[in-house]
Design a protein around this motif. Sequence first.
Motif, PDB file in Angstrom:
ATOM      1  N   LEU A  40      62.767  55.788  51.928  1.00  0.00           N
ATOM      2  CA  LEU A  40      62.509  54.881  53.063  1.00  0.00           C
ATOM      3  C   LEU A  40      62.834  53.363  52.323  1.00  0.00           C
ATOM      4  CD1 LEU A  40      58.836  55.827  54.133  1.00  0.00           C
ATOM      5  CD2 LEU A  40      60.975  56.656  54.859  1.00  0.00           C
ATOM      6  N   ALA A  41      63.509  52.854  53.140  1.00  0.00           N
ATOM      7  CA  ALA A  41      63.931  51.409  52.737  1.00  0.00           C
ATOM      8  C   ALA A  41      63.364  50.163  53.680  1.00  0.00           C
ATOM      9  CB  ALA A  41      65.580  51.208  52.899  1.00  0.00           C
ATOM     10  N   THR A  42      62.373  49.640  53.202  1.00  0.00           N
ATOM     11  CA  THR A  42      61.590  48.814  53.852  1.00  0.00           C
ATOM     12  C   THR A  42      61.109  47.331  53.347  1.00  0.00           C
ATOM     13  OG1 THR A  42      59.330  48.670  54.950  1.00  0.00           O
ATOM     14  CG2 THR A  42      59.407  49.911  52.661  1.00  0.00           C
ATOM     15  N   GLY A  43      60.948  46.401  54.252  1.00  0.00           N
ATOM     16  CA  GLY A  43      60.493  44.909  53.890  1.00  0.00           C
ATOM     17  C   GLY A  43      59.124  45.205  53.388  1.00  0.00           C
ATOM     18  N   ARG A  44      58.353  45.996  53.625  1.00  0.00           N
ATOM     19  CA  ARG A  44      56.946  46.205  53.371  1.00  0.00           C
ATOM     20  C   ARG A  44      56.861  46.433  51.671  1.00  0.00           C
ATOM     21  NH1 ARG A  44      54.094  50.449  57.809  1.00  0.00           N
ATOM     22  NH2 ARG A  44      55.273  49.637  59.523  1.00  0.00           N
ATOM     23  N   PRO A  45      55.672  46.269  51.260  1.00  0.00           N
ATOM     24  CA  PRO A  45      55.357  46.748  49.965  1.00  0.00           C
ATOM     25  C   PRO A  45      55.075  48.089  49.837  1.00  0.00           C
ATOM     26  CG  PRO A  45      53.342  45.832  50.905  1.00  0.00           C
ATOM     27  CD  PRO A  45      54.566  45.465  51.874  1.00  0.00           C
ATOM     28  N   ILE A  46      54.932  48.614  48.631  1.00  0.00           N
ATOM     29  CA  ILE A  46      54.852  50.471  48.729  1.00  0.00           C
ATOM     30  C   ILE A  46      53.528  50.902  49.571  1.00  0.00           C
ATOM     31  CG2 ILE A  46      53.824  50.402  46.379  1.00  0.00           C
ATOM     32  CD1 ILE A  46      55.329  53.044  46.064  1.00  0.00           C
ATOM     33  N   LEU A  53      54.866  58.298  53.240  1.00  0.00           N
ATOM     34  CA  LEU A  53      55.303  58.913  52.103  1.00  0.00           C
ATOM     35  C   LEU A  53      54.511  60.341  51.787  1.00  0.00           C
ATOM     36  CD1 LEU A  53      55.663  56.007  49.619  1.00  0.00           C
ATOM     37  CD2 LEU A  53      57.484  57.222  50.641  1.00  0.00           C
ATOM     38  N   GLU A  54      53.209  60.015  52.185  1.00  0.00           N
ATOM     39  CA  GLU A  54      52.334  61.437  52.094  1.00  0.00           C
ATOM     40  C   GLU A  54      52.844  62.196  53.451  1.00  0.00           C
ATOM     41  OE1 GLU A  54      48.355  60.034  52.340  1.00  0.00           O
ATOM     42  OE2 GLU A  54      48.415  59.070  50.414  1.00  0.00           O
ATOM     43  N   GLU A  55      52.983  61.779  54.505  1.00  0.00           N
ATOM     44  CA  GLU A  55      53.263  62.375  55.585  1.00  0.00           C
ATOM     45  C   GLU A  55      54.669  63.240  55.452  1.00  0.00           C
ATOM     46  OE1 GLU A  55      53.501  61.538  60.493  1.00  0.00           O
ATOM     47  OE2 GLU A  55      52.615  60.148  59.241  1.00  0.00           O
ATOM     48  N   LEU A  56      55.605  62.559  54.758  1.00  0.00           N
ATOM     49  CA  LEU A  56      56.983  63.236  54.606  1.00  0.00           C
ATOM     50  C   LEU A  56      57.045  63.830  53.251  1.00  0.00           C
ATOM     51  CD1 LEU A  56      59.040  60.258  55.816  1.00  0.00           C
ATOM     52  CD2 LEU A  56      58.942  62.416  57.055  1.00  0.00           C
ATOM     53  N   ASN A  57      55.790  64.122  52.514  1.00  0.00           N
ATOM     54  CA  ASN A  57      55.940  64.727  51.493  1.00  0.00           C
ATOM     55  C   ASN A  57      56.764  64.314  50.373  1.00  0.00           C
ATOM     56  OD1 ASN A  57      54.943  66.662  49.316  1.00  0.00           O
ATOM     57  ND2 ASN A  57      56.582  68.001  50.073  1.00  0.00           N
ATOM     58  N   MET A  58      56.717  62.866  50.212  1.00  0.00           N
ATOM     59  CA  MET A  58      57.776  62.273  49.403  1.00  0.00           C
ATOM     60  C   MET A  58      57.039  61.634  47.998  1.00  0.00           C
ATOM     61  SD  MET A  58      60.142  59.869  51.922  1.00  0.00           S
ATOM     62  CE  MET A  58      61.432  60.970  52.908  1.00  0.00           C
ATOM     63  N   TYR A  59      56.111  62.247  47.422  1.00  0.00           N
ATOM     64  CA  TYR A  59      55.299  62.141  46.313  1.00  0.00           C
ATOM     65  C   TYR A  59      55.639  63.110  45.357  1.00  0.00           C
ATOM     66  CZ  TYR A  59      52.630  57.754  48.075  1.00  0.00           C
ATOM     67  OH  TYR A  59      52.431  56.767  48.520  1.00  0.00           O
ATOM     68  N   THR A  60      57.128  63.321  45.050  1.00  0.00           N
ATOM     69  CA  THR A  60      57.502  64.371  43.970  1.00  0.00           C
ATOM     70  C   THR A  60      58.092  63.399  42.991  1.00  0.00           C
ATOM     71  OG1 THR A  60      59.709  64.768  44.769  1.00  0.00           O
ATOM     72  CG2 THR A  60      57.937  66.079  45.895  1.00  0.00           C
ATOM     73  N   ASP A  61      58.457  64.094  41.904  1.00  0.00           N
ATOM     74  CA  ASP A  61      59.087  63.258  40.906  1.00  0.00           C
ATOM     75  C   ASP A  61      60.556  63.201  41.009  1.00  0.00           C
ATOM     76  OD1 ASP A  61      60.119  65.770  40.481  1.00  0.00           O
ATOM     77  OD2 ASP A  61      59.641  66.080  38.321  1.00  0.00           O
ATOM     78  N   LYS A  62      61.013  63.516  42.201  1.00  0.00           N
ATOM     79  CA  LYS A  62      62.517  63.176  42.469  1.00  0.00           C
ATOM     80  C   LYS A  62      62.320  62.315  43.825  1.00  0.00           C
ATOM     81  CE  LYS A  62      64.265  67.601  41.290  1.00  0.00           C
ATOM     82  NZ  LYS A  62      64.958  69.015  41.884  1.00  0.00           N
ATOM     83  N   ASP A  63      61.177  61.509  43.997  1.00  0.00           N
ATOM     84  CA  ASP A  63      61.178  60.595  45.247  1.00  0.00           C
ATOM     85  C   ASP A  63      61.336  59.234  44.872  1.00  0.00           C
ATOM     86  OD1 ASP A  63      61.589  62.415  47.741  1.00  0.00           O
ATOM     87  OD2 ASP A  63      59.725  63.299  46.816  1.00  0.00           O
ATOM     88  N   VAL A  73      62.642  48.481  43.445  1.00  0.00           N
ATOM     89  CA  VAL A  73      62.933  50.032  43.654  1.00  0.00           C
ATOM     90  C   VAL A  73      62.361  50.774  42.917  1.00  0.00           C
ATOM     91  CG1 VAL A  73      64.939  51.618  43.829  1.00  0.00           C
ATOM     92  CG2 VAL A  73      65.347  49.311  44.448  1.00  0.00           C
ATOM     93  N   GLN A  74      61.721  51.668  43.217  1.00  0.00           N
ATOM     94  CA  GLN A  74      60.748  52.394  42.292  1.00  0.00           C
ATOM     95  C   GLN A  74      60.428  53.765  42.719  1.00  0.00           C
ATOM     96  OE1 GLN A  74      56.854  50.098  44.196  1.00  0.00           O
ATOM     97  NE2 GLN A  74      56.737  50.805  42.093  1.00  0.00           N
ATOM     98  N   LYS A  75      60.006  54.615  41.808  1.00  0.00           N
ATOM     99  CA  LYS A  75      59.621  56.002  41.968  1.00  0.00           C
ATOM    100  C   LYS A  75      58.415  55.851  42.893  1.00  0.00           C
ATOM    101  CE  LYS A  75      61.839  59.175  38.652  1.00  0.00           C
ATOM    102  NZ  LYS A  75      61.593  60.349  37.941  1.00  0.00           N
ATOM    103  N   THR A  76      58.261  56.894  43.474  1.00  0.00           N
ATOM    104  CA  THR A  76      56.879  56.973  44.476  1.00  0.00           C
ATOM    105  C   THR A  76      55.762  57.482  43.503  1.00  0.00           C
ATOM    106  OG1 THR A  76      57.405  59.028  45.323  1.00  0.00           O
ATOM    107  CG2 THR A  76      58.004  57.045  46.484  1.00  0.00           C
ATOM    108  N   LEU A  77      55.898  58.512  42.813  1.00  0.00           N
ATOM    109  CA  LEU A  77      54.767  59.453  42.179  1.00  0.00           C
ATOM    110  C   LEU A  77      54.043  58.422  41.033  1.00  0.00           C
ATOM    111  CD1 LEU A  77      53.644  62.026  42.121  1.00  0.00           C
ATOM    112  CD2 LEU A  77      54.978  62.716  40.363  1.00  0.00           C
TER     113      LEU A  77
END
Length: 269
Positions: A40-46, A53-63, A73-77
């Motif tokens: 996700l590329a957004t103007g918002r803060p994380i 991110l939760e809805e799309l299951n984007m909290y893995t060590d590859k996200d 730019v940061q890792k989500t987990l």
Amino acid sequence: MYKLVAIDMDGTLLREDKTISERTKKAIQSAREKDVTVVLATGRPIEGVSRYLEELNMYTDKDYVLSYNGALVQKTLNKDVIGKIALTGEDLHYLKKLSDELKVNIHAFSETKGLITPKNSKYTEVEASINNIDIHEINFDTISKDEVIVKIMMIDEPEILGPAIEKLPKEVFEKYTVVRSTPYFLEFLNKEVNKGVGVEMLAKHLGIKQEEVITFGDAGNDLHMIEYAGLGVAMANAFDEVKEAANYITDSNENDGVAKAIEKFILDK
């Protein structure tokens, strides 16, 4: 073959009711199952995209996530930072003085204090609501010159903000990346920052070539990443200049535009 997909949120991934369609969720998941990194590329803060991110299951060590229009730019987990390009308190003081002269409201995101404003207003409330974060009313004179400020925004009614933009000195556009992300939000970032730079930082970190990148967007703050990508995709509802810069125009955010392009270019449907 495409290996990295960066997707804007509002007006692109999200429908007008701020939800993601089931077809789009399925397309994103199918792309990820083919080892394509989707961010996700957004103007918002994380914090403002955590529920998606939760809805799309984007909290893995590859996200990863690109927030503040690519400034962070940061890792989500674990929130490990891949790249960060910020402003300072000195920039905040300069733009606050300018906002006073133009009679428009202002707020900013401090690395340590979060969403800060000298005076709460309608569109700071909108910002806080969108991102589910608190507002901190602070006298900007108390902010030190070397405070890390990720993003500064002039926010006001479109009929107030529009004429104010016309009056901005030329030097503002020379000093900062300036993007109008909505009719009532004008964003100021470090001159080196835009979503294209954020996508490029992540692509290089992952060892992915420019031609292996797809980006999706609709607004002015998406333009740089549309231009950067091997395949820049504009939504049917995008600003004209975004459509002109794009390699491909998909359907609108209301009609599964993201899903349709992922199906076409990645899933071969």
